[in-house]
Scaffold this motif. Structure first.
Motif, mmCIF file in Angstrom:
data_model
loop_
_atom_site.group_PDB
_atom_site.id
_atom_site.type_symbol
_atom_site.label_atom_id
_atom_site.label_comp_id
_atom_site.label_asym_id
_atom_site.label_seq_id
_atom_site.Cartn_x
_atom_site.Cartn_y
_atom_site.Cartn_z
ATOM 1 N N PRO A 185 -8.041 99.824 74.381
ATOM 2 C CA PRO A 185 -8.997 98.288 74.787
ATOM 3 C C PRO A 185 -7.982 97.428 74.165
ATOM 4 N N ILE A 186 -7.787 97.559 72.345
ATOM 5 C CA ILE A 186 -7.462 97.299 71.846
ATOM 6 C C ILE A 186 -6.250 95.811 71.839
ATOM 7 N N MET A 187 -4.854 97.427 72.084
ATOM 8 C CA MET A 187 -3.753 97.552 72.637
ATOM 9 C C MET A 187 -3.850 96.363 73.783
ATOM 10 N N VAL A 188 -4.656 97.198 74.965
ATOM 11 C CA VAL A 188 -4.444 95.750 76.087
ATOM 12 C C VAL A 188 -5.030 94.561 75.887
ATOM 13 N N LEU A 189 -5.835 94.732 74.879
ATOM 14 C CA LEU A 189 -6.040 93.201 74.636
ATOM 15 C C LEU A 189 -5.433 92.134 73.943
ATOM 16 N N GLY A 220 -1.834 92.874 74.715
ATOM 17 C CA GLY A 220 -1.184 92.438 75.716
ATOM 18 C C GLY A 220 -1.182 90.885 76.652
ATOM 19 N N ILE A 221 -2.095 90.846 76.595
ATOM 20 C CA ILE A 221 -3.255 89.966 76.912
ATOM 21 C C ILE A 221 -3.510 88.691 77.196
ATOM 22 N N SER A 222 -3.704 88.721 75.350
ATOM 23 C CA SER A 222 -4.076 87.907 74.490
ATOM 24 C C SER A 222 -3.341 86.213 73.966
ATOM 25 N N GLY A 223 -2.202 86.677 74.814
ATOM 26 C CA GLY A 223 -0.818 84.848 74.057
ATOM 27 C C GLY A 223 -0.119 85.720 72.389
ATOM 28 N N ILE A 224 -0.233 87.174 71.665
ATOM 29 C CA ILE A 224 -0.044 87.410 70.948
ATOM 30 C C ILE A 224 1.878 87.406 71.137
ATOM 31 N N TRP A 257 -7.027 85.815 86.521
ATOM 32 C CA TRP A 257 -8.271 86.069 86.437
ATOM 33 C C TRP A 257 -7.696 87.439 85.065
ATOM 34 N N VAL A 258 -6.789 87.505 84.754
ATOM 35 C CA VAL A 258 -6.440 88.248 83.011
ATOM 36 C C VAL A 258 -6.214 86.769 82.528
ATOM 37 N N GLN A 259 -6.827 85.698 82.013
ATOM 38 C CA GLN A 259 -6.639 84.751 81.520
ATOM 39 C C GLN A 259 -7.813 84.892 81.208
ATOM 40 N N VAL A 260 -8.786 84.910 82.310
ATOM 41 C CA VAL A 260 -10.475 84.431 82.042
ATOM 42 C C VAL A 260 -10.745 85.729 81.305
ATOM 43 N N VAL A 261 -10.544 87.208 80.636
ATOM 44 C CA VAL A 261 -11.069 87.972 80.476
ATOM 45 C C VAL A 261 -10.232 88.179 78.723
ATOM 46 N N ALA A 262 -9.058 87.654 78.527
ATOM 47 C CA ALA A 262 -8.443 87.283 77.443
ATOM 48 C C ALA A 262 -9.541 86.328 76.709
ATOM 49 N N GLN A 263 -9.647 85.639 77.694
ATOM 50 C CA GLN A 263 -10.662 84.272 76.323
ATOM 51 C C GLN A 263 -11.760 84.253 76.581
ATOM 52 N N TYR A 314 -8.013 86.505 71.390
ATOM 53 C CA TYR A 314 -7.168 85.113 72.010
ATOM 54 C C TYR A 314 -6.941 84.116 71.064
ATOM 55 N N TRP A 315 -9.075 83.563 70.189
ATOM 56 C CA TRP A 315 -8.959 82.684 70.000
ATOM 57 C C TRP A 315 -7.815 83.016 68.301
ATOM 58 N N LEU A 316 -8.180 83.953 68.173
ATOM 59 C CA LEU A 316 -7.903 84.317 66.333
ATOM 60 C C LEU A 316 -6.406 83.849 66.398
#
Lengths: 284, 320
Positions: free
Chosen positions: A181-185, A187-191, A201-207, A212-214
């Protein structure tokens, strides 16, 4: 002498001892080295790429994002692995067998995992500053932001790691339920690329998640004000950052003690023995 | 038979409250009954050995007493407290020797003993100063030369000695040891036996240990409890148990390829009846006076062949 306060003090010393021992351990040194080499190689390969829509080079934008992602990753995976494996190898049972040992154990874990963040970040930041120009655009104020984002991020993610480590059936399951899950996150959290490029919807999940916030918080600390154009809504959303991370921290503080107690209650010698047999079987 | 369990009050000899008092203890996992009604008590300063074949429920029993496992039914008092509700103050009076395998690999024995001992400091009393100093307890288990080595570098036997050191560092009034000498060489085993005697004699420590080794139980224990088929089938000193089974003869024979063992006070009558019934089918006949060891081994064999109930009655038969 208040026995609980006494146990907390022992736990603080325990965390410090574990931290020192980790720094002296070739295994952990190798782990840090691996991270540093991987991240710095990525940044070096892309050192001349300009980030679209700005005059900033990729390392300037990627470095703070990666630091943010790294905090989330190591502060979740660290305690998750520790708790799961120390439940199997009998460390936790030892704590349970001494009076208020669990208070000391958990205190030690919090101290140890928090301190671990320093070398994890330092092995990337220190060589990063030597290799790349113009990483920190905000001076002292920027470093202050780095400190509070780190601190708040720690409080938001540490409980997730502890809960995960308490709930998984075995250490090997930490990879399945934590690492993936962390790998997936990540990938989608703007890192590694802007979150806006993904579906809505992926943006919503990431937020929803802290990672994402870190990353956002770290970028707000390092990047010049003009870089805000890269972010969702053209804002650093500092209040929202505090809100989301704070909410995770609050939920964590409420849920973690319950989960830890449940795990400790189930801990027995036969459980450790069963884990030992399972591990032997696994290695064979 | 020398059993406290039939008394109504949890008193051991001398009118002092029993350190451990167990009555009607039952444990069921799913549909399997592991303990079907265990009764015994342990007086202060006694060294009691819970002996039984593997899988007889020794570990389950001791974990219930340690407060690490919830029981299905029955009354249990340890140091006057129900271990299911034993708080940290109660915990401080007990010591548990755990069988670990790789915990605290980066710690040294000295550092770990100083750390874990520290938790007992608030529970020190003028009567019983807690904990032992790390050096003191290291000397007690003979780990002086290895005290500053990483625990990961210790051998299995050395690690077990560290386990014992951790179990006693808080100067417990009651010490639990589950299969303490598994993996010990003969020398380490003897040193361990000396340590148990010293703890019991000098420190007034009550000791409850489990083993599947009769010889060890005979060497260590003031009293032996034999656990089989989910209950205590014999309870007494090694001498008492030996006397109970002596006078019994053990008759072994085979018939149709199957081996039989029977303990009987009157071997002649039994054999006469055996031949009257089966005649030439009886082979490999052997009659001898049963020793405690014979009886125990018979019981273990029956237990391991899956016949726990028959194993449990083996001692009943010989003990009348």
């Amino acid at each position: 002498m208040n026995p609980t306060r006494h146990a907390v003090r022992l736990g603080l010393a325990r965390g410090w001892t574990e931290f020192k021992q980790s720094l002296q351990s070739p295994q952990d040194q190798g782990f840090y080295l691996f991270w540093a080499v991987a991240v710095l190689t990525y940044l070096l390969i892309n050192r001349n790429n300009e980030v679209e829509g700005t005059t900033l080079l990729l390392p300037s934008v990627a470095m703070p994002s990666i630091i943010g992602g790294l905090v989330a990753f190591s502060v979740v995976m660290g305690p998750a692995f520790s708790l799961a494996s120390e439940r199997e190898d009998g460390t936790l049972l030892r704590a349970k067998a001494v009076p208020r040992g669990l208070v000391g154990y958990v205190t030690g874990q919090v101290v140890y995992q928090s301190l671990n963040l320093l070398p994890s970040v330092a092995v990337i930041l220190v060589p990063g500053f030597l290799l790349f120009d113009e990483l920190m655009h905000r001076g002292v104020a920027g470093w202050l932001t780095v400190s509070w984002v780190l601190a708040l991020g720690l409080v938001a993610t540490l409980p997730i790691g502890m809960i995960l480590g308490s709930l998984v059936k075995s250490t090997q399951m930490v990879a399945t339920w934590g690492m993936l899950p962390i790998m997936v996150l990540a990938g989608i959290s703007g890192i590694f690329y802007p979150v806006q490029q993904l579906w809505g919807w992926v943006q919503v999940v990431a937020q929803v998640f802290p990672m994402y916030w870190l990353g956002l918080g770290m970028r707000s600390a390092f990047l010049p004000p003009s870089a805000v154009a890269l972010e969702i809504g053209g804002s650093w959303r500092t209040l929202e950052t505090v809100g989301v991370l704070g909410a995770w921290a609050l939920v964590g503080l409420l849920v973690t003690p319950v989960v830890l107690r449940r795990m400790a209650r189930r801990q027995s010698g036969s459980q450790v023995e069963a884990a030992r047999q399972a591990a032997l079987q696994w290695v064979r | 038979m020398w059993s406290q369990s039939q008394q109504d009050e949890p008193w051991a000899n001398g009118g002092e409250p029993a350190v451990v008092d167990v009555r009607g203890l039952r444990m069921r996992y799913g549909s399997k009954d592991v303990l079907t009604g265990v009764d015994f008590s342990v007086a202060r300063g006694e060294v009691v050995c819970l002996l039984g074949p593997n899988g007889a429920g020794k570990t389950t029993t001791i974990e219930i007493l340690e407060g690490f496992r919830m029981r299905s039914a029955g009354q249990v008092r340890v140091l006057g407290v129900d271990p299911a509700r034993g708080g940290e103050d109660w915990r401080a009076r007990t010591g548990v020797v755990l069988q670990s395998w790789r915990d605290h690999a980066r710690w040294t024995s000295r550092r770990l003993l100083a750390h874990l001992g520290g938790y007992y400091t608030p529970y020190s009393t003028p009567h019983r100063a807690r904990p032992y100093g790390a050096d003191e307890v290291i000397a007690m288990v003979g780990l002086e030369e290895l005290a500053d080595q990483k625990i990961a570098t210790l051998s299995g036997g050395q690690r077990r000695r560290l386990d014992v050191a951790i179990g006693i560092v808080g100067r417990p009034e009651l010490l639990f040891l589950d299969e303490p000498t598994a993996g010990f060489d003969p020398h380490a085993r003897r040193e361990f036996h000396d340590l148990v005697h010293r703890l019991s004699d000098l420190e007034d420590t009550t000791i409850l240990l489990t083993t599947h080794d009769l010889t060890e139980a005979e060497q260590l224990a003031d009293r032996i409890l034999i656990l089989a088929g989910g209950r205590i089938v014999a309870d007494g000193t090694a001498d008492q148990l030996a006397r109970q089974v002596a006078g019994e003869a053990q008759v072994r024979w085979s018939r149709g390829g199957e081996d039989f063992v029977h303990a009987t006070p009157d071997a002649s009558a039994f054999v006469r009846q055996l031949f009257a019934q089966y005649g030439d089918e009886v082979a490999d006949l052997e009659v001898r006076r049963a020793s405690l060891e014979d009886t125990y081994i018979t019981m273990v064999q029956q237990h391991e062949s899956g016949d726990a109930d028959r194993a449990a009655t083996t001692f009943k038969e010989v003990a009348r």
